[in-house]
Write a protein that holds these residues in place. Structure first.
Motif, PDB file in Angstrom:
ATOM      1  N   GLY A 158      46.217  42.227  47.574  1.00 54.43           N
ATOM      2  CA  GLY A 158      45.647  43.514  47.192  1.00 54.43           C
ATOM      3  C   GLY A 158      44.169  43.453  46.866  1.00 54.43           C
ATOM      4  O   GLY A 158      43.488  44.482  46.881  1.00 54.43           O
ATOM      5  N   PHE A 159      43.640  42.268  46.538  1.00 56.77           N
ATOM      6  CA  PHE A 159      42.218  42.105  46.276  1.00 56.77           C
ATOM      7  C   PHE A 159      41.473  41.873  47.580  1.00 56.77           C
ATOM      8  O   PHE A 159      42.018  41.308  48.523  1.00 56.77           O
ATOM      9  CB  PHE A 159      41.965  40.909  45.355  1.00 56.77           C
ATOM     10  CG  PHE A 159      42.308  41.158  43.911  1.00 56.77           C
ATOM     11  CD1 PHE A 159      41.489  41.943  43.117  1.00 56.77           C
ATOM     12  CD2 PHE A 159      43.440  40.597  43.345  1.00 56.77           C
ATOM     13  CE1 PHE A 159      41.793  42.166  41.790  1.00 56.77           C
ATOM     14  CE2 PHE A 159      43.763  40.820  42.015  1.00 56.77           C
ATOM     15  CZ  PHE A 159      42.940  41.605  41.230  1.00 56.77           C
ATOM     16  N   VAL A 160      40.204  42.278  47.603  1.00 55.65           N
ATOM     17  CA  VAL A 160      39.332  42.015  48.744  1.00 55.65           C
ATOM     18  C   VAL A 160      38.047  41.405  48.199  1.00 55.65           C
ATOM     19  O   VAL A 160      37.427  41.947  47.291  1.00 55.65           O
ATOM     20  CB  VAL A 160      39.006  43.305  49.526  1.00 55.65           C
ATOM     21  CG1 VAL A 160      37.988  43.033  50.628  1.00 55.65           C
ATOM     22  CG2 VAL A 160      40.277  43.905  50.114  1.00 55.65           C
ATOM     23  N   GLY A 161      37.642  40.257  48.747  1.00 53.84           N
ATOM     24  CA  GLY A 161      36.414  39.609  48.307  1.00 53.84           C
ATOM     25  C   GLY A 161      36.502  38.110  48.502  1.00 53.84           C
ATOM     26  O   GLY A 161      37.571  37.524  48.314  1.00 53.84           O
ATOM     27  N   ALA A 162      35.384  37.494  48.879  1.00 50.27           N
ATOM     28  CA  ALA A 162      35.366  36.054  49.134  1.00 50.27           C
ATOM     29  C   ALA A 162      34.333  35.328  48.289  1.00 50.27           C
ATOM     30  O   ALA A 162      34.053  34.169  48.529  1.00 50.27           O
ATOM     31  CB  ALA A 162      35.092  35.795  50.620  1.00 50.27           C
ATOM     32  N   SER A 163      33.757  35.997  47.282  1.00 46.65           N
ATOM     33  CA  SER A 163      32.766  35.351  46.422  1.00 46.65           C
ATOM     34  C   SER A 163      33.417  34.249  45.606  1.00 46.65           C
ATOM     35  O   SER A 163      34.646  34.182  45.471  1.00 46.65           O
ATOM     36  CB  SER A 163      32.132  36.383  45.483  1.00 46.65           C
ATOM     37  OG  SER A 163      33.123  36.915  44.606  1.00 46.65           O
ATOM     38  N   SER A 164      32.590  33.373  45.034  1.00 47.05           N
ATOM     39  CA  SER A 164      33.131  32.282  44.228  1.00 47.05           C
ATOM     40  C   SER A 164      33.891  32.814  43.021  1.00 47.05           C
ATOM     41  O   SER A 164      34.894  32.230  42.606  1.00 47.05           O
ATOM     42  CB  SER A 164      32.002  31.347  43.777  1.00 47.05           C
ATOM     43  OG  SER A 164      31.024  32.063  43.035  1.00 47.05           O
ATOM     44  N   ALA A 165      33.433  33.939  42.459  1.00 48.13           N
ATOM     45  CA  ALA A 165      34.139  34.530  41.319  1.00 48.13           C
ATOM     46  C   ALA A 165      35.543  34.971  41.713  1.00 48.13           C
ATOM     47  O   ALA A 165      36.505  34.789  40.949  1.00 48.13           O
ATOM     48  CB  ALA A 165      33.344  35.720  40.769  1.00 48.13           C
ATOM     49  N   MET A 166      35.686  35.534  42.915  1.00 49.04           N
ATOM     50  CA  MET A 166      37.003  35.976  43.362  1.00 49.04           C
ATOM     51  C   MET A 166      37.871  34.800  43.783  1.00 49.04           C
ATOM     52  O   MET A 166      39.085  34.800  43.562  1.00 49.04           O
ATOM     53  CB  MET A 166      36.850  36.977  44.512  1.00 49.04           C
ATOM     54  CG  MET A 166      36.191  38.289  44.098  1.00 49.04           C
ATOM     55  SD  MET A 166      36.995  39.083  42.675  1.00 49.04           S
ATOM     56  CE  MET A 166      38.531  39.626  43.406  1.00 49.04           C
ATOM     57  N   GLN A 167      37.265  33.775  44.380  1.00 47.41           N
ATOM     58  CA  GLN A 167      38.038  32.580  44.721  1.00 47.41           C
ATOM     59  C   GLN A 167      38.633  31.959  43.463  1.00 47.41           C
ATOM     60  O   GLN A 167      39.779  31.504  43.451  1.00 47.41           O
ATOM     61  CB  GLN A 167      37.137  31.558  45.436  1.00 47.41           C
ATOM     62  CG  GLN A 167      36.632  32.000  46.792  1.00 47.41           C
ATOM     63  CD  GLN A 167      37.739  32.146  47.825  1.00 47.41           C
ATOM     64  OE1 GLN A 167      38.609  31.286  47.916  1.00 47.41           O
ATOM     65  NE2 GLN A 167      37.722  33.222  48.577  1.00 47.41           N
TER      66      GLN A 167
END
Length: 475
Positions: A158-167
């Motif tokens: 359900g999440f979208v994002g590949a930044s280090s914070a999201m990883q």
């Protein structure tokens, strides 16, 4: 893991390893050497101050920093990491911390660390993470490796994002989901706390049972107890039948208490008793009913401030705050803004049967530089409004200005300049200074975030600011 040929390893980099545990540092160095075709040139130091001394003399491509070894650099991890970032000269920085040091890891990334891994970590895992970081930041051969077969996760439950914070968030959810202990989610409005709760349920052992959500801010206080614990017929006027509450409906599954900070103090004591005993009583009955649920709660407020203001019970907080998860605001992960924008544009264009071909560079810059106080929800609403208002084609800055009713993203209307002013051109360094200072102001003084948006290193900003200060002093 894929490895490059010998001819491609000419750029095998220098690596600074900061770890007070000599045995652990040796194991890390040996593990990396075994995982890479050509071993990096590793320099190991035991303290943050030793690392600072080394960085002043030598340029490194990669820094692996054990956060517990940086305590001599400042009163907080953010201060310590800021000092490293200022001297790092664009090095990739990987923070390493114990599995319980979530807040420290987040602080390190806010200060400029590119990513985080939890102890214990194998050499192969470190090598894979460094390869992915090098690929993402345009230095695929800095350690003589290529990115491994596992791609960067850009869409997760359900999440979208590949930044280090999201990883980091995805890793947290993966680790926490398997437990049955309570989870306490914090984050600003619009960051996806409900998405996080559903992801924890879907990836946990209770996924086959019910997920029941209750919004503590949306239900009148006099009805909240019956909504949470149920009611028996005749308990009060209007109670015409026995009815299960959210806790009973979620038996065997997950109970999500959204905006738990809005719950009345008198009901908080009953929630505490439920957590302690695992039993509930419906309104109007004395019998106790055994209920087995995993409790996840969320709030967009500061729980410690609520406790200080006597709006939230301290004993209840520590019952709920077993596994904390904090969701980063959108302004702290600017690299995800265009990923999210394209995701929402594709989704809503499909729903509205319209065709959009993309986003102009000017529009993309406008979106990336915005503060987004409403976070992902605000961006989502804006994109949906754009799709509804316009017929298709390319999204432009003017279209964003027309659709942005919150006036948080819009660029100022162009003003016709007098002819005399048109001939006045600032020197390049002054224009550069204005761009950098505007970016820093956009991100509330956070130099690491401003550097990420400008696609330069934080150390470059510090160096340029020092040069401007020197020019002003001598000018």
């Amino acid at each position: 893991m894929m490895m490059t040929s010998g001819s491609d390893n000419a750029l095998c980099g220098r690596l600074l390893l900061i770890d007070a545990d000599v045995a652990c540092a040796r194991q890390t160095g040996e593990g990396l050497a075994g995982a890479l075709l050509v071993a990096p040139r590793v320099t190991q130091v035991a303290t943050g101050r030793s690392a600072v001394d080394m960085l002043r003399k030598t340029r490194f491509d990669v820094i692996i920093a054990d956060l517990e070894s940086l305590t001599d650099l400042g009163p907080s991890i953010e201060d310590a990491m800021n000092r490293l970032v200022r001297l790092a000269e664009g090095a990739l920085i990987l923070a390493v911390a114990g599995s319980g040091s979530v807040s420290a890891a987040l602080g390190a990334m806010r200060a400029g660390a590119h990513d985080y891994v939890a102890k214990p970590v194998s050499g192969a895992t470190l090598a894979g993470r460094l390869a992915e970081l090098a690929q993402r930041h345009g230095r695929p051969r800095s350690l003589g490796v290529e990115a491994g077969p596992e791609p960067v996760v850009a869409d997760f439950a359900g999440f979208v994002g590949a930044s280090s914070a999201m990883q980091f968030l995805y890793e947290q959810i993966g680790r926490v989901a398997a437990s049955s202990a309570p989870v306490f989610i914090t984050g600003e409005s619009g960051t996806g706390k409900d998405v996080c709760a559903e992801a924890l349920h879907a990836k946990g052992q209770r996924a086959g049972n019910r997920f029941v959500a209750i919004n503590c801010a949306a239900i009148p206080r006099d009805l909240m107890e019956s909504e949470l614990f149920g009611v028996v017929r005749g308990a009060f006027t209007g109670a015409h039948e026995d009815r299960k509450g959210a806790a009973e409906l979620a038996d065997g599954g997950t109970l999500f208490l959204d905006e738990v900070g809005e719950m009345d103090l008198s009901l908080q004591s009953k929630l505490l008793r439920f957590l302690q005993t695992g039993t509930i009583s419906r309104v109007g009955e004395t019998a106790a009913r055994k209920v087995d649920v995993r409790v996840i709660c969320a709030t967009n407020r500061n729980p410690m401030q609520m406790i200080a203001d006597r709006q939230f019970r301290e004993d209840l907080f520590y019952r709920l705050h077993v596994l904390p998860i904090h969701l980063p605001p959108l302004r702290q992960r600017p690299s995800d803004i265009m990923v999210l924008t394209r995701h929402f544009l594709s989704r809503y264009a499909r729903e509205e049967h319209k065709s959009f071909t993309g986003i102009t560079q000017e529009a993309a810059q406008l979106l990336t530089a915005a503060d987004w106080p409403g976070n992902v929800r605000q961006l989502q609403n804006l994109v949906r409004r754009l799709v509804v208002m316009f017929d298709g084609g390319e999204i432009t800055a003017a279209m964003i200005g027309a659709a942005d009713i919150e006036s948080k993203v819009s660029a100022p209307a162009p003003v016709e300049a007098p002819r005399a002013e048109r001939r006045s051109i600032l020197p390049m360094w002054q224009q550069e200074q204005r761009i950098i200072e505007d970016a820093i102001a956009t991100f509330g003084g956070n130099i690491s975030m401003a550097a990420a948006a400008l696609e330069i290193s934080p150390s470059t900003i510090y160096r340029k600011r020092q040069s401007w200060s020197d020019m002003a002093a001598t000018g």
